[in-house]
Enzyme design. Structure first.
Site, short mmCIF file in Angstrom:
data_model
loop_
_atom_site.label_atom_id
_atom_site.label_comp_id
_atom_site.label_asym_id
_atom_site.label_seq_id
_atom_site.Cartn_x
_atom_site.Cartn_y
_atom_site.Cartn_z
N CYS B 140 -1.79 -5.49 -4.32
CA CYS B 140 -0.62 -4.72 -3.89
C CYS B 140 0.65 -5.09 -4.66
CB CYS B 140 -0.41 -4.88 -2.39
SG CYS B 140 -0.45 -6.59 -1.81
N HIS B 221 5.89 -6.08 1.73
CA HIS B 221 6.47 -7.10 0.84
C HIS B 221 7.82 -6.61 0.34
CE1 HIS B 221 2.52 -9.01 0.53
NE2 HIS B 221 1.98 -7.91 0.04
#
Lengths: 344, 344
Positions: B140, B221
């Site tokens: 990711c 994130h």
């Protein structure tokens, strides 16, 4: 004995008060509280004369606390006032009260720089507060950055530019209404955050840009630093600089320091008041050189890092001790890490 | 119709399965589950044939799920396998099963790069997966960084070096045993984190260093990026690059996007499956140029950002569509942001 009045007995003020008590060359003239809450009762139990604002006297009496007087009485009873009021209230106090008395005042980093004649960090510019009427101890993150950068330059490691990326604690442990929870918040979304310009109020010529986000943490701030040096330096020289600089602690993963919480756990194990950690906690494993680039991570304990700075600011204003002797005296009295530290 | 077998129907696998269903040129051959838990029941309710490991067949039957067969039956029934197993299990599956069948396999970023012949990001190197037996869609964070850097270079903004500072989500929403809580954890304490070298498995010549800490967040994130460009560019050119690059979303503070949680709230309001946000969410207000330096903050949704990449990887392997037509088809079918995007 320098008589110190503390205006604002909250997160910072109560810690400074205890730090003053630990000194043999200063004492508490009194502390000002606006609310007769549990913190006010702690002040009473510590034996501090508790002052309040004129319109709060009755409220205090009702709560069973007999005020020693009002804020102006406290100023009169003090040789120096440390204002640890919430953001912007320090400036209001200056306009309303301090300007009418000929006493030096130390403000905190929540105030804009122009509230004072000089912004202060003991390592970086101790001498500049000498004889000043208004001094401002810079905020927690700014203090952390200033210590790290000054440690490098004092030890012959030249800085070309500093780019610092901050994961800020969202709130202090007692701030039950602040967030975020389960979120990362650009703080602010614009670049730079205020920390870079704030560092420049002390290190005027440093090329610094900072970015910050707030995270759901109350324990400490975390900085990720990218610093371009003026040439390549061995990593050991950088480590050595941090190792001998007062108020910087090298935390080794191998010794169990795997996170900020472990740094605070160490402070608690040491029996430090309130589990405070006024040193910058540099993760030694993170210190990395790559050509003329330096990388490191460090923690900044927002509640306590400025406490020793305030003590030194008091001595600097009155000129009672030179820089390194004051820093050493403060560190020893507060039982900070002194092993391997070079004072001077 | 390309028949897709999904090995591992967890956080990533179940999303890829739903994304496959949304395509008109591929279909689900089946999904492999190791435990007959609620996710397995969701797979059944979606109408997917559910396979399991040979030693789990009885367990599934007891739980009321009749397996369609074992992992080898699933491989046989598929034209391509997408392995979305936990870290390192993909490699074990390769050694135990995949090597015995002549079917292409797509691994995820939890595996080391050498599990596959090529690491994949649709924007950056779509063509390189063509005809490959083993392909790896990068993780990711690596996908997020690769998209941002590729968006710049595709639009004439040259990169000299990238330094990226990551506040990682500590766990996914369903991971009830993972932390941290009220802590910031160097992840790792050493520099660089694995993300920089991982980006270089795709953008081989980019000068990149990354640092990461884990924070108590499950939502997304957050990256703080410092990028040195090969010369000074106007900020508008950078914004324009992001605005027209597929799978990058510009989030304006003025439109209410003040944090990562607001990006996910938007996804939920749009009715996106599971509240997913596969685009990189760039905070427009953070995009700042300063000489040849570029700063920005962006969010990366760890659960979904790789989903469209897996769909494109399937088409790339079989050569059924060229790069931009596949990306566009994927984005439209998954209802990603297509307004203002340039496909080609």
């Amino acid at each position: 004995m320098i008589r110190v009045g503390i205006v604002g007995y909250g997160t910072i003020g109560k810690r400074i008060a205890d730090a003053v008590v630990a000194q043999d060359d200063m004492k508490i003239a009194g502390v000002l509280k606006v609310s007769p809450d549990y913190e006010a009762k702690v002040a009473v139990s510590r034996g501090f004369p508790v002052y309040t604002l004129p319109d709060r006297v009755e409220k205090f009496k009702k709560a069973g606390i007999e005020p020693a007087g009002t804020i102006e009485d406290l100023i009169k009873a003090s040789d120096v006032v440390v204002d640890a009021s919430p953001e912007d209230v320090g400036r209001e106090n200056k306009e309303k009260y301090y300007q009418r008395y000929d006493k030096p005042v130390i403000f905190q980093g929540g105030e804009e720089a122009d509230v004072a004649e000089v912004s202060f960090n003991a390592l970086a510019n101790y001498e500049e507060a000498r004889g000043k009427r208004y001094v401002r101890v810079v905020s927690c993150n700014t203090t952390g950055i200033t210590r790290v950068l000054t440690s490098l330059t004092l030890n012959g490691v030249g800085i070309k530019k500093a780019r610092i990326f901050i994961a800020r604690r969202g709130a202090d442990p007692k701030e039950h209404k602040k967030g975020p929870i389960n979120d990362v918040v650009p703080n602010p979304a614009t670049v730079p955050s205020h920390h870079g310009p704030d560092v420049q109020t002390i290190l005027r010529n440093v090329d610094i840009v900072t970015m910050a986000v707030a995270v759901p943490v109350t324990i400490m701030h975390m900085h990720m630093a990218y610093i371009e040096l003026d040439s390549a330096y061995p990593k050991d020289q950088v480590i050595e600089a941090f190792a001998k600089t007062p108020r910087i602690f090298l935390a080794d993963v191998g010794a169990g320091f795997q996170s900020l919480a472990q740094v605070i756990e160490y402070a608690r194990d040491l029996g430090r008041p309130r589990g405070d950690f006024p040193e910058v906690a540099v993760f030694r494993d993170s210190v990395t050189t790559h050509g003329n680039e330096l990388y490191l991570m460090y923690g900044v304990h927002q509640e306590s890092i400025v406490v020793p700075e305030n003590i030194d600011a008091i001595r600097s204003i009155f000129g009672t001790l030179p820089k390194w002797r004051s820093i050493e005296k403060t560190d020893k009295s507060l039982k900070l890490t002194t092993e391997g530290k070079r004072y001077g």
